[in-house]
Design a protein around this motif. Structure first.
Motif, PDB file in Angstrom:
ATOM      1  N   TYR A   1     -12.183 -32.315  12.422  1.00 54.14           N
ATOM      2  CA  TYR A   1     -13.261 -32.492  13.302  1.00 54.14           C
ATOM      3  C   TYR A   1     -12.861 -31.767  14.514  1.00 54.14           C
TER       4      TYR A   1
ATOM      5  N   TYR B   1     -16.694 -32.375  10.751  1.00 57.24           N
ATOM      6  CA  TYR B   1     -17.490 -32.775  11.507  1.00 57.24           C
ATOM      7  C   TYR B   1     -17.428 -32.041  12.860  1.00 57.24           C
TER       8      TYR B   1
ATOM      9  N   TYR C   1     -16.854 -38.179   6.758  1.00 59.22           N
ATOM     10  CA  TYR C   1     -17.448 -37.135   6.730  1.00 59.22           C
ATOM     11  C   TYR C   1     -16.439 -35.875   6.377  1.00 59.22           C
TER      12      TYR C   1
ATOM     13  N   TYR D   1     -21.391 -31.403   8.906  1.00 58.94           N
ATOM     14  CA  TYR D   1     -22.139 -31.848   9.731  1.00 58.94           C
ATOM     15  C   TYR D   1     -22.022 -31.305  11.350  1.00 58.94           C
TER      16      TYR D   1
ATOM     17  N   TYR E   1     -11.955 -38.207   8.681  1.00 61.16           N
ATOM     18  CA  TYR E   1     -12.474 -37.031   8.533  1.00 61.16           C
ATOM     19  C   TYR E   1     -11.581 -35.852   8.195  1.00 61.16           C
TER      20      TYR E   1
END
Length: 312
Positions: A200, A222, A219, A244, A197
């Motif tokens: 995160y 996140y 991602y 996300y 990521y």
């Protein structure tokens, strides 16, 4: 090497080479100050300061253990270089401040702090066998630094907040900025060429402003059980969802997302609020909200494969 017990010791222009065991050892009752010390090719840890360490212009190279162990009373390292340690570059069991220092080619993480806060300014952490910097049970602040080409995460915390300012966190094999049970704040920072990521956080929050995120093979941002607030951000060529959240609200303003291999922005069990956004060439859908409210103002979506805007 040299062994110090219950001592307040200060050394200038000290040189220790090819020591059997530690290059320099000071016990927990000692305070150690080093100015322009060179410790090379020790069989074990080059500098082992169980109490406190203040080091300026330290060179630690070819250490058979970690480069530096800094103890429980708080330590600082300035204008120094730790290269090629067999272990951690720098390990601290307590608070640690590092400024204008390079830690590279350690076989484990570049800088690791346990039960203490870690503050890095103007540092370079590169080519280390673990993470660039890792704070466990403490906060981590990174400012005006380069964290590149490390085997695990770029910078990470476990049960501690993580702040990154004016830095470059790129080319790491794990995630770039990773907080497990901690809040993340990232400002004026570039994150590129990352296997994990870009950013995160779990069970906390993410705030990111003036960030550039590019070439991410997972991602982009996140938030797991975490809210995400994003402002003035560019994300390009992200293989997973660009932004996300799971069980957290996502608020994005002045965002440019292009060439996403998955969704542009996706809030799962949370509200999605988007203002002034550009999404282009998004492969699986533009703006998605699942079990949450969706509000979009002044957005341009082009070349979207799947639904452009979708709420369930």
């Amino acid at each position: 090497g040299m062994m110090l017990y219950s001592a307040a010791s200060s050394f200038t222009n000290l040189s220790v080479t090819d020591a059997t065991g530690y290059g320099l050892y000071a016990d927990v009752r000692s305070t150690l100050a080093l100015d322009n010390a060179v410790i090379k090719n020790s069989d074990a840890i080059c500098v082992y300061a169980e109490g406190s360490l203040t080091a300026t212009g330290l060179v630690a190279e070819g250490c058979g253990g970690s480069g530096v162990y800094a103890g429980k009373k708080g330590s600082s390292i300035t204008g120094s270089s730790v290269v090629g340690a067999v272990g951690y570059g720098v390990y601290a069991y307590g608070d640690l401040t590092m400024d204008s220092t390079t830690v590279s080619s350690a076989s484990n993480s570049g800088v690791y702090v346990y039960y203490g806060d870690l503050a890095l300014s103007g540092v370079t952490l590169s080519g280390n066998g673990g993470s660039g910097a890792y704070a466990q049970q403490g906060t981590l602040t990174v400012e005006a630094s380069e964290v590149v080409g490390n085997t695990a995460q770029g910078v990470q915390t476990y049960y501690g907040d993580l702040t990154v300012l004016d830095s470059n966190i790129s080319g790491n094999n794990g995630s770039a900025v990773y907080a497990d049970h901690g809040a993340v704040e990232v400002r004026r920072t570039t994150i590129e060429d990352t296997e994990g990521y870009a950013i995160y956080a779990s069970t906390a929050s993410i705030v990111a402003s003036e960030v550039t995120i590019k070439d991410i093979r997972n991602y982009g941002i996140y938030g797991y059980r975490s809210s995400v607030v994003l402002d003035d951000a560019t994300l390009d060529n992200v293989e997973g969802v660009s932004v996300y959240t799971v069980d957290g609200d996502l608020t994005a303003t002045n965002v440019d997302i292009r060439n996403s291999r998955s969704h542009g922005m996706y809030a799962y069990y949370g509200d999605l609020t988007v203002t002034n956004a550009i999404l282009e060439n998004i492969r699986e859908g533009g703006l998605y909200s699942y079990y949450g409210d969706l509000t979009v103002t002044d957005a341009t979506l082009t070349t979207i494969y799947g639904q452009g805007i979708y709420a369930y």
